[in-house]
Design a protein around this motif. Sequence first.
Motif, PDB file in Angstrom:
ATOM      1  N   PHE A   2      38.682  49.331  38.868  1.00 19.52           N
ATOM      2  CA  PHE A   2      39.682  48.504  39.531  1.00 19.52           C
ATOM      3  C   PHE A   2      40.348  47.719  38.408  1.00 19.52           C
ATOM      4  O   PHE A   2      39.760  47.580  37.336  1.00 19.52           O
ATOM      5  CB  PHE A   2      39.049  47.535  40.535  1.00 19.52           C
TER       6      PHE A   2
ATOM      7  N   ASP B 207      37.292  37.608  41.457  1.00 19.40           N
ATOM      8  CA  ASP B 207      37.581  38.275  42.745  1.00 19.40           C
ATOM      9  C   ASP B 207      39.073  38.268  43.054  1.00 19.40           C
ATOM     10  O   ASP B 207      39.614  39.264  43.516  1.00 19.40           O
ATOM     11  CB  ASP B 207      36.841  37.587  43.896  1.00 19.40           C
ATOM     12  N   LYS B 208      39.736  37.136  42.783  1.00 21.77           N
ATOM     13  CA  LYS B 208      41.146  37.033  43.149  1.00 21.77           C
ATOM     14  C   LYS B 208      41.998  38.038  42.377  1.00 21.77           C
ATOM     15  O   LYS B 208      43.005  38.507  42.895  1.00 21.77           O
ATOM     16  CB  LYS B 208      41.665  35.607  42.987  1.00 21.77           C
ATOM     17  N   GLU B 209      41.593  38.402  41.153  1.00 19.41           N
ATOM     18  CA  GLU B 209      42.327  39.419  40.400  1.00 19.41           C
ATOM     19  C   GLU B 209      42.142  40.808  41.001  1.00 19.41           C
ATOM     20  O   GLU B 209      42.973  41.688  40.818  1.00 19.41           O
ATOM     21  CB  GLU B 209      41.905  39.424  38.929  1.00 19.41           C
ATOM     22  N   LEU B 210      41.022  41.005  41.691  1.00 18.30           N
ATOM     23  CA  LEU B 210      40.756  42.281  42.360  1.00 18.30           C
ATOM     24  C   LEU B 210      41.304  42.297  43.789  1.00 18.30           C
ATOM     25  O   LEU B 210      41.246  43.328  44.460  1.00 18.30           O
ATOM     26  CB  LEU B 210      39.248  42.558  42.405  1.00 18.30           C
ATOM     27  N   GLY B 211      41.779  41.140  44.259  1.00 17.95           N
ATOM     28  CA  GLY B 211      42.261  41.053  45.634  1.00 17.95           C
ATOM     29  C   GLY B 211      41.134  41.078  46.649  1.00 17.95           C
ATOM     30  O   GLY B 211      41.323  41.487  47.784  1.00 17.95           O
ATOM     31  N   LEU B 212      39.948  40.630  46.239  1.00 22.77           N
ATOM     32  CA  LEU B 212      38.780  40.651  47.127  1.00 22.77           C
ATOM     33  C   LEU B 212      38.610  39.330  47.853  1.00 22.77           C
ATOM     34  O   LEU B 212      38.649  38.262  47.232  1.00 22.77           O
ATOM     35  CB  LEU B 212      37.507  40.921  46.330  1.00 22.77           C
ATOM     36  N   THR B 213      38.413  39.424  49.147  1.00 24.05           N
ATOM     37  CA  THR B 213      38.048  38.260  49.952  1.00 24.05           C
ATOM     38  C   THR B 213      37.086  38.731  51.025  1.00 24.05           C
ATOM     39  O   THR B 213      37.182  39.860  51.511  1.00 24.05           O
ATOM     40  CB  THR B 213      39.275  37.606  50.629  1.00 24.05           C
TER      41      THR B 213
ATOM     42  N   SER C 151      30.100  38.551  43.175  1.00 24.35           N
ATOM     43  CA  SER C 151      31.344  37.856  43.476  1.00 24.35           C
ATOM     44  C   SER C 151      31.657  36.880  42.345  1.00 24.35           C
ATOM     45  O   SER C 151      30.931  35.907  42.136  1.00 24.35           O
ATOM     46  CB  SER C 151      31.220  37.095  44.800  1.00 24.35           C
TER      47      SER C 151
ATOM     48  N   ARG D  73      33.825  34.110  41.373  1.00 21.56           N
ATOM     49  CA  ARG D  73      34.721  33.098  41.946  1.00 21.56           C
ATOM     50  C   ARG D  73      35.304  32.187  40.874  1.00 21.56           C
ATOM     51  O   ARG D  73      35.956  31.193  41.196  1.00 21.56           O
ATOM     52  CB  ARG D  73      33.958  32.282  42.987  1.00 21.56           C
TER      53      ARG D  73
END
Length: 162
Positions: A35, A82-88, A141, A143
């Motif tokens: 990713f 996570d935010k760079e991977l678009g994960l939430t 994760s 964060r």
Amino acid sequence: MPDRNKIPRRIITGKQNGKSVIVEDADTSNVVEHFPGLFISDLWTTDTMPVVLSDTHQMPNYPMPQLPHMGSLFRHVIIPPDKELGLTAAPGQPHPLMHETATLDYIIILSGEIYLIMEEGETLLRAGDLVVQRGTNHAWSNRSEQPCIQIAIVLDAALPLT
């Protein structure tokens, strides 16, 4: 080709003429960006226990370990935030990267920080922390604002943990 800063250097020892030598000293060639920003480098693998030291195996690089029976894997992982991977993860829902493998994993956090998430509970890991992951459902994760670098030594497991 991934950014040079994302490629670990691998040194392999051996014997020549009965003397210990450095057989290889080079950047790892088996590096995949699964990713954006998530780099996995499979550095070495075996397919027997006890290990046959003269064997070498180049293994395809998978996001989740695909070990041969009785095998081991030495893996370097760079996990971006996570935010760079678009994960939430929605409240009450499992993390989207939750997974379970039939392996015993020794994890060493080299830099950064990351949460180890279990089905019940989680803990923040920082550089120097060590994890013995025994075939349980888990996720990572990040964060923080910085990548987390970890080393994993992954061993094939005979039976699932009960």
